[in-house]
Design a protein around this motif. Structure first.
Motif, PDB file in Angstrom:
ATOM      1  N   LEU A  84       0.827  -1.215   0.000  1.00  0.00           N
ATOM      2  CA  LEU A  84       0.000   0.000   0.000  1.00  0.00           C
ATOM      3  C   LEU A  84       0.860   1.263   0.000  1.00  0.00           C
ATOM      4  N   SER A  85       1.687   1.375  -1.024  1.00  0.00           N
ATOM      5  CA  SER A  85       2.558   2.541  -1.164  1.00  0.00           C
ATOM      6  C   SER A  85       1.832   3.657  -1.899  1.00  0.00           C
ATOM      7  N   LEU A  86       1.851   4.847  -1.326  1.00  0.00           N
ATOM      8  CA  LEU A  86       1.217   5.987  -1.983  1.00  0.00           C
ATOM      9  C   LEU A  86       1.951   6.361  -3.262  1.00  0.00           C
ATOM     10  N   GLY A  87       3.292   6.199  -3.270  1.00  0.00           N
ATOM     11  CA  GLY A  87       4.076   6.574  -4.435  1.00  0.00           C
ATOM     12  C   GLY A  87       3.665   5.845  -5.695  1.00  0.00           C
ATOM     13  N   ALA A  88       3.154   4.612  -5.564  1.00  0.00           N
ATOM     14  CA  ALA A  88       2.736   3.830  -6.732  1.00  0.00           C
ATOM     15  C   ALA A  88       1.233   3.835  -6.908  1.00  0.00           C
ATOM     16  N   SER A  89       0.511   4.418  -5.992  1.00  0.00           N
ATOM     17  CA  SER A  89      -0.930   4.222  -5.934  1.00  0.00           C
ATOM     18  C   SER A  89      -1.717   5.013  -6.972  1.00  0.00           C
ATOM     19  N   LEU A  90      -1.729   6.332  -6.837  1.00  0.00           N
ATOM     20  CA  LEU A  90      -2.692   7.134  -7.583  1.00  0.00           C
ATOM     21  C   LEU A  90      -2.393   7.200  -9.074  1.00  0.00           C
ATOM     22  N   ASP A  91      -1.112   7.264  -9.457  1.00  0.00           N
ATOM     23  CA  ASP A  91      -0.789   7.304 -10.885  1.00  0.00           C
ATOM     24  C   ASP A  91      -1.300   6.053 -11.589  1.00  0.00           C
ATOM     25  N   THR A  92      -1.010   4.889 -11.000  1.00  0.00           N
ATOM     26  CA  THR A  92      -1.470   3.632 -11.599  1.00  0.00           C
ATOM     27  C   THR A  92      -2.992   3.540 -11.574  1.00  0.00           C
ATOM     28  N   SER A 137     -19.902   2.480  -5.349  1.00  0.00           N
ATOM     29  CA  SER A 137     -18.934   3.490  -4.944  1.00  0.00           C
ATOM     30  C   SER A 137     -18.398   3.157  -3.565  1.00  0.00           C
ATOM     31  N   VAL A 138     -17.075   3.294  -3.404  1.00  0.00           N
ATOM     32  CA  VAL A 138     -16.443   2.966  -2.127  1.00  0.00           C
ATOM     33  C   VAL A 138     -15.350   3.976  -1.838  1.00  0.00           C
ATOM     34  N   ALA A 139     -15.373   4.532  -0.639  1.00  0.00           N
ATOM     35  CA  ALA A 139     -14.323   5.454  -0.198  1.00  0.00           C
ATOM     36  C   ALA A 139     -13.231   4.650   0.495  1.00  0.00           C
ATOM     37  N   VAL A 140     -11.992   4.834   0.049  1.00  0.00           N
ATOM     38  CA  VAL A 140     -10.854   4.113   0.628  1.00  0.00           C
ATOM     39  C   VAL A 140      -9.697   5.092   0.793  1.00  0.00           C
ATOM     40  N   PRO A 141      -8.742   4.784   1.663  1.00  0.00           N
ATOM     41  CA  PRO A 141      -7.538   5.623   1.738  1.00  0.00           C
ATOM     42  C   PRO A 141      -6.799   5.628   0.409  1.00  0.00           C
ATOM     43  N   THR A 170      -2.653   6.337   5.280  1.00  0.00           N
ATOM     44  CA  THR A 170      -3.743   6.750   4.385  1.00  0.00           C
ATOM     45  C   THR A 170      -3.236   7.485   3.157  1.00  0.00           C
ATOM     46  N   GLY A 171      -2.023   8.017   3.224  1.00  0.00           N
ATOM     47  CA  GLY A 171      -1.503   8.795   2.105  1.00  0.00           C
ATOM     48  C   GLY A 171      -1.992  10.221   2.139  1.00  0.00           C
ATOM     49  N   TYR A 172      -3.298  10.396   2.149  1.00  0.00           N
ATOM     50  CA  TYR A 172      -3.913  11.708   2.311  1.00  0.00           C
ATOM     51  C   TYR A 172      -4.864  11.646   3.506  1.00  0.00           C
ATOM     52  N   PRO A 173      -5.205  12.791   4.098  1.00  0.00           N
ATOM     53  CA  PRO A 173      -6.165  12.767   5.199  1.00  0.00           C
ATOM     54  C   PRO A 173      -7.455  12.089   4.763  1.00  0.00           C
ATOM     55  N   PHE A 174      -7.928  11.162   5.566  1.00  0.00           N
ATOM     56  CA  PHE A 174      -9.092  10.354   5.187  1.00  0.00           C
ATOM     57  C   PHE A 174     -10.122  10.396   6.300  1.00  0.00           C
ATOM     58  N   PHE A 186      12.406  18.158  13.636  1.00  0.00           N
ATOM     59  CA  PHE A 186      11.032  18.181  13.138  1.00  0.00           C
ATOM     60  C   PHE A 186      11.003  18.973  11.834  1.00  0.00           C
ATOM     61  N   ALA A 187      10.496  18.357  10.771  1.00  0.00           N
ATOM     62  CA  ALA A 187      10.500  19.046   9.480  1.00  0.00           C
ATOM     63  C   ALA A 187       9.447  18.462   8.563  1.00  0.00           C
ATOM     64  N   SER A 188       8.984  19.271   7.631  1.00  0.00           N
ATOM     65  CA  SER A 188       8.178  18.801   6.495  1.00  0.00           C
ATOM     66  C   SER A 188       8.393  19.804   5.366  1.00  0.00           C
ATOM     67  N   TYR A 189       8.065  19.362   4.130  1.00  0.00           N
ATOM     68  CA  TYR A 189       8.418  20.143   2.944  1.00  0.00           C
ATOM     69  C   TYR A 189       7.229  20.202   1.995  1.00  0.00           C
ATOM     70  N   ILE A 190       7.303  21.105   1.011  1.00  0.00           N
ATOM     71  CA  ILE A 190       6.170  21.291   0.117  1.00  0.00           C
ATOM     72  C   ILE A 190       6.001  20.131  -0.859  1.00  0.00           C
ATOM     73  N   THR A 191       6.977  19.253  -0.957  1.00  0.00           N
ATOM     74  CA  THR A 191       6.850  18.075  -1.797  1.00  0.00           C
ATOM     75  C   THR A 191       7.563  16.920  -1.127  1.00  0.00           C
ATOM     76  N   ASN A 192       7.023  15.724  -1.293  1.00  0.00           N
ATOM     77  CA  ASN A 192       7.678  14.552  -0.705  1.00  0.00           C
ATOM     78  C   ASN A 192       8.649  13.903  -1.685  1.00  0.00           C
ATOM     79  N   LEU A 193       8.957  14.593  -2.804  1.00  0.00           N
ATOM     80  CA  LEU A 193       9.892  14.054  -3.783  1.00  0.00           C
ATOM     81  C   LEU A 193      11.316  14.574  -3.559  1.00  0.00           C
ATOM     82  N   ALA A 194      11.462  15.482  -2.614  1.00  0.00           N
ATOM     83  CA  ALA A 194      12.793  16.001  -2.330  1.00  0.00           C
ATOM     84  C   ALA A 194      13.512  15.074  -1.348  1.00  0.00           C
ATOM     85  N   THR A 195      14.831  15.205  -1.279  1.00  0.00           N
ATOM     86  CA  THR A 195      15.637  14.437  -0.331  1.00  0.00           C
ATOM     87  C   THR A 195      16.365  15.417   0.566  1.00  0.00           C
TER      88      THR A 195
END
Length: 864
Positions: free
Chosen positions: A100-108, A481-485, A524-528, A656-665
């Motif tokens: 259940l990886s978000l990185g592969a989820s929505l695009d596919t 119709s089904v709501a899922v994370p 959940t990947g996004y708030p659910f 403690f940190a967070s960034y505008i994109t999760n694609l940065a390192t």
């Protein structure tokens, strides 16, 4: 002559079988013959289509087999091709989707839903993002669609992509034979295709960009081999993949015009590419309602505005006004655009230079030794943007550069002497073997290069909570119709599309939603949100719930609940710590608790009240700055001085940190100077950055384990900000203030009026060895347990109704040099042993790869 006759005969037989799918499907889709529009008919048509496609391809396949029989090195190439295709297919499906990886989820899921809309709902390639052709020109999806419908699943879709990604490998062997006229060196050439890391890194998620890169490589190699039929077929498939490819064709035609041996192709390639570019423009314009220009897909680029304006003026027949420059009321301000291009080109230039070194370094930059560079110009234009994913090497966009750079590098070797070219190939093979092991996906060693832990391929890539979330899909009507994370969307998208009555909303249910699936034990990947109280418990499966609108019947329990976890309170602060675990149905519960109290020494540069809140912060849908948090610009770093008074071992360090994109390192470092370099850097820790907005509107705890010993002195905690982000930085009395520094120039921008929020646990020489005593209370399901030290408790609890399982710890005092460890194990009545799917363990799941590679070794030992 007989082979040609057979090829024509098979083509004559195959073409009607291919065409029949589209004719009969169209009759049903357009409601001319509605009885033909159902899955059973489409499935049967898809099987016939696939047979029809295989018929004209069978002579090519048989020819490959004949060549393999006569050439053991080519046979080895094909066996390795099969092995790597299997491995990448496995890695592209089992770990990301069962995990259940978000990185592969929505695009596919976008592609799965697009195909579902064609099959079940008379919608033309629509998904939760709208019509696919309203954004991208990818008619190749209409070719993939019937193949996918033979067995519609995530596995089928990813197998198609990986097979296409690996198709250039046999062609690379033939290119090697042309350049070296030696079978061993031809095999080495083919191996470069899988060892050069920026090819195989595009294996997932499913993307038309990956298909385009592979077909571009095939077109280029076919051109080098003077195989005109393969060239035009490959170029056509590339053009049909995504709207960027005509730019590749234009660059290729320029290259052809500059080289005598390919000059005859130049005009035709240019005309063909221009025709596709114009067709792509109108295709996307039509499906977007004349509002979307293909060049607006070049994200974060002032160049996009210029190209969009030019093509709209030249090609648009009735496009709605697209405001390019609001200040000039739609008129292009050339000076402003050129200024924007320059600014974006130099933005993060150090990151872009590193990108070029990483991408072309394994090729020793040899592709730049001829006009081949012109071929790459359209993709290097992506460096004129500030869209970070374009210049992260292991993101799939890189395939548009790497797939053509590698064949070009091999082609340039023809200009060298025979012995020199062999030595150059050997050097390339050595370089890319190392690069492939450390940067590519074929081994777990890439964890070393990217600064992460090496993945354990002996452990399952999924757990019982993920499997429960997946399994609940079997208990819902296929079109409901089904709501899922967001992380689980692909599993529910094979027969659904969009957001509404047949959709898969992933932010919570909408008015049309019949079912809700959720589990507090998976990301959940996004708030659910599970929605209003009209959704009632229907089915329970190991922590996962299926809710049904207005359901009033009994709860069905597929499997009980098994849970183990360790909670660390560090440091111990006054107040209540709450850890929601799960909601469970009426049942008998066994709870086992083991507590350990350990001494420690800590440096806490953070307000204790804020720390307690921050460590328990739930995911939030809002974006913004929380208490004690500040916003930090990109391309900077914070240097926080700390003073150590005695020889001390640093056990852990938390920021403690967070960034505008999760694609940065990002990187956390300990240095002896505010300007880090190789000499003064003592420890570094690279981590994937939590996304600032959804799902995180708060600075996330990031913990590293340095395990280093420091002498007395002043040191600096360095936290980089590759993109804009936020961190905790608050005013603390008598604490040293942090510095904000430009990461490119090393110049101090300013001293911040606050201290970087940090927790450091130490192992000092004078630490007390005796087990400390504390005063705390643990509460779970209404049962209070007093904790004063190391204890073990087991209790039985019966719940009569649905119960919220929450672990609460109450402490009355501050114990900065003490940590409390709570080991919790919960089992319910009817629980089965947590399942372990054999194929979820990579070492076992990849057994076919080992067998094929063993066969290659045995084949090599056979004398020619």
């Amino acid at each position: 002559m007989r082979i040609k006759v057979n090829e024509k005969a098979l083509a004559v037989l195959g073409i009607p079988l291919i065409i029949q799918f589209y004719i009969i499907w169209a009759l049903g889709y357009l409601n001319i013959a509605p009885q033909l529009y159902n899955y059973a008919v489409i499935h049967a048509l898809a099987i016939i289509f696939t047979i029809g496609l295989l018929l004209p391809l069978s002579p090519i396949i048989l020819n490959q087999i004949r060549q393999a029989i006569n050439d053991k090195y080519y046979a080895a190439t094909l066996l390795i091709f099969l092995a790597i295709t299997y491995e990448l297919t496995y890695l592209a499906t089992v770990p990301p989707y069962y995990g259940l990886s978000l990185g592969a989820s929505l695009d596919t899921a976008t592609y799965l839903q697009s195909f579902a809309s064609l099959t079940y709902y008379r919608k033309f390639l629509e998904s939760f993002v709208g019509p696919f052709f309203g954004v991208h020109a990818s008619p190749i999806l209409l070719l993939i669609y019937p193949i996918y419908e033979v067995y519609p699943s995530i596995f089928t879709l990813m197998t198609i992509q990986v097979a296409i990604l690996m198709l250039p490998m046999p062609l690379m062997y033939k290119l090697g034979m042309k350049i070296f006229n030696n079978q061993k060196h031809a095999l080495a050439t083919a191996l470069l295709y899988i060892l050069y890391p920026w090819i195989t890194t595009a294996y997932a998620p499913f993307e038309v960009v990956t298909l385009a890169g592979s077909f571009m490589a095939m077109a280029l190699i076919a051109m080098y081999l003077n195989d005109k039929r393969a060239y035009w077929v490959s170029l056509t498939l590339a053009m049909a993949s995504v709207e960027y490819v005509p730019l590749f064709g234009i660059g290729l035609s320029i290259y052809q015009a500059l080289t005598r041996e390919f000059r005859k192709l130049a005009i035709l390639t240019l005309a063909y590419s221009m025709a596709w570019l114009i067709a792509d423009y109108y295709l996307v314009m039509y499906f977007s309602g004349w509002t979307h220009n293909i060049f607006s897909n070049l994200y974060g680029a002032a160049l996009s505005s210029l190209l969009t304006s030019i093509t709209n003026k030249l090609l648009s027949l009735k496009a709605k006004a697209i405001v390019i420059d609001p200040q000039s009321h739609g008129d292009v301000n050339m000076a402003s655009i050129l200024s924007g291009i320059v600014q974006q080109a130099v933005s993060q230039y150090n990151v872009k230079v590193q990108y070029l070194i990483e991408v072309f370094g394994p090729l020793a930059f040899m592709n730049f030794l001829e006009p081949q560079t012109i071929l790459l110009m359209p993709w290097l234009a992506a460096l004129l943007t500030n869209f970070t994913p374009y210049y992260i090497p292991n993101v799939y966009y890189t395939i548009l550069i790497s797939a053509v750079a590698l064949p070009a590098t091999i082609w340039i070797l023809r200009k060298l002497g025979v012995e020199t070219r062999k030595k150059a190939l050997t050097a390339l093979l050595v370089i890319n073997t190392i690069a492939g092991l450390l940067m590519g996906p074929l081994t777990p060693l890439s964890g070393l290069y990217y600064g992460n832990a090496i993945p354990n391929w002996n452990a399952p890539v999924t757990n019982q909570y993920d499997l429960a979330m997946i399994q609940l899909a079997n208990y819902i009507p296929w079109n409901a119709s089904v709501a899922v994370p967001a992380t689980a969307v692909p599993w529910y998208s094979i027969t659904r599309y969009g957001w509404n009555e047949h959709g898969v909303p992933f932010l919570g249910p909408s008015g049309d939603t019949e079912y809700v699936v959720y589990s507090p034990l998976i990301p959940t990947g996004y708030p659910f949100s599970i929605g209003s109280t009209e959704y009632r418990p229907y089915i329970f499966d190991d922590g996962a719930w299926l809710l049904k609108a207005n359901y009033t019947g009994p709860i069905k329990i597929i499997n009980g609940f098994y849970y183990e976890n360790t909670y660390v309170i560090n440091p111990i602060l006054p107040g209540t710590w709450q850890y929601p675990i799960a909601q469970i149905p009426p049942t008998n519960i066994t709870i086992q608790i083991k507590t350990e109290v350990k001494p420690q020494q800590a440096i806490t540069l953070i307000n204790t009240t804020l720390l307690k809140t921050q460590l328990q912060q739930p995911q939030g849908i809002a974006c913004g700055i929380g208490p004690g948090e500040i916003e930090i610009p990109g391309n900077t770093y914070i240097a926080q001085p700390i003073t150590i008074g005695e020889v001390t071992r640093i056990n852990t360090i938390t920021i403690f940190a967070s960034y505008i994109t999760n694609l940065a390192t990002a990187e956390l470092a300990i240095t002896s100077s505010p300007i880090p370099n190789q000499e003064n850097t003592i420890y570094t820790y690279t981590f994937g950055t939590p996304w600032w907005c959804s799902p995180h509107s708060w600075a996330t705890p990031i913990t590293a384990n340095p395990g280093i010993t420091l002498k007395p002195g002043t040191y600096y905690i360095i936290l980089t900000f590759p993109v804009q982000g936020q961190t905790i930085c608050e005013q603390i009395l008598n604490a040293p203030k942090a510095l904000l520094i430009n990461s490119t120039t090393g110049q101090v921008i300013r001293q911040l009026p606050c201290t970087l929020g940090t927790i450091i646990t130490l192992n000092a020489q004078n630490i007390i060895e005796a087990t400390p005593q504390i005063n705390a209370t643990i509460n779970i399901l209404g049962n209070n347990i007093e904790v004063h030290g190391n204890q073990e408790i087991t209790m039985q609890v019966e719940t009569k109704n649905i119960a919220n399982l929450v672990l609460a710890i109450n402490s009355s005092g501050v114990e900065p040099n003490t940590q409390l460890i709570i080991k919790l194990k919960i089992t319910t009545q009817g629980i089965k042993e947590p399942p372990t799917l054999w194929y979820s363990i990579p070492t076992i799941g990849l057994i076919p790869v080992y067998l094929l590679l063993i066969l290659v070794i045995l084949l090599h030992k056979i004398k020619s």
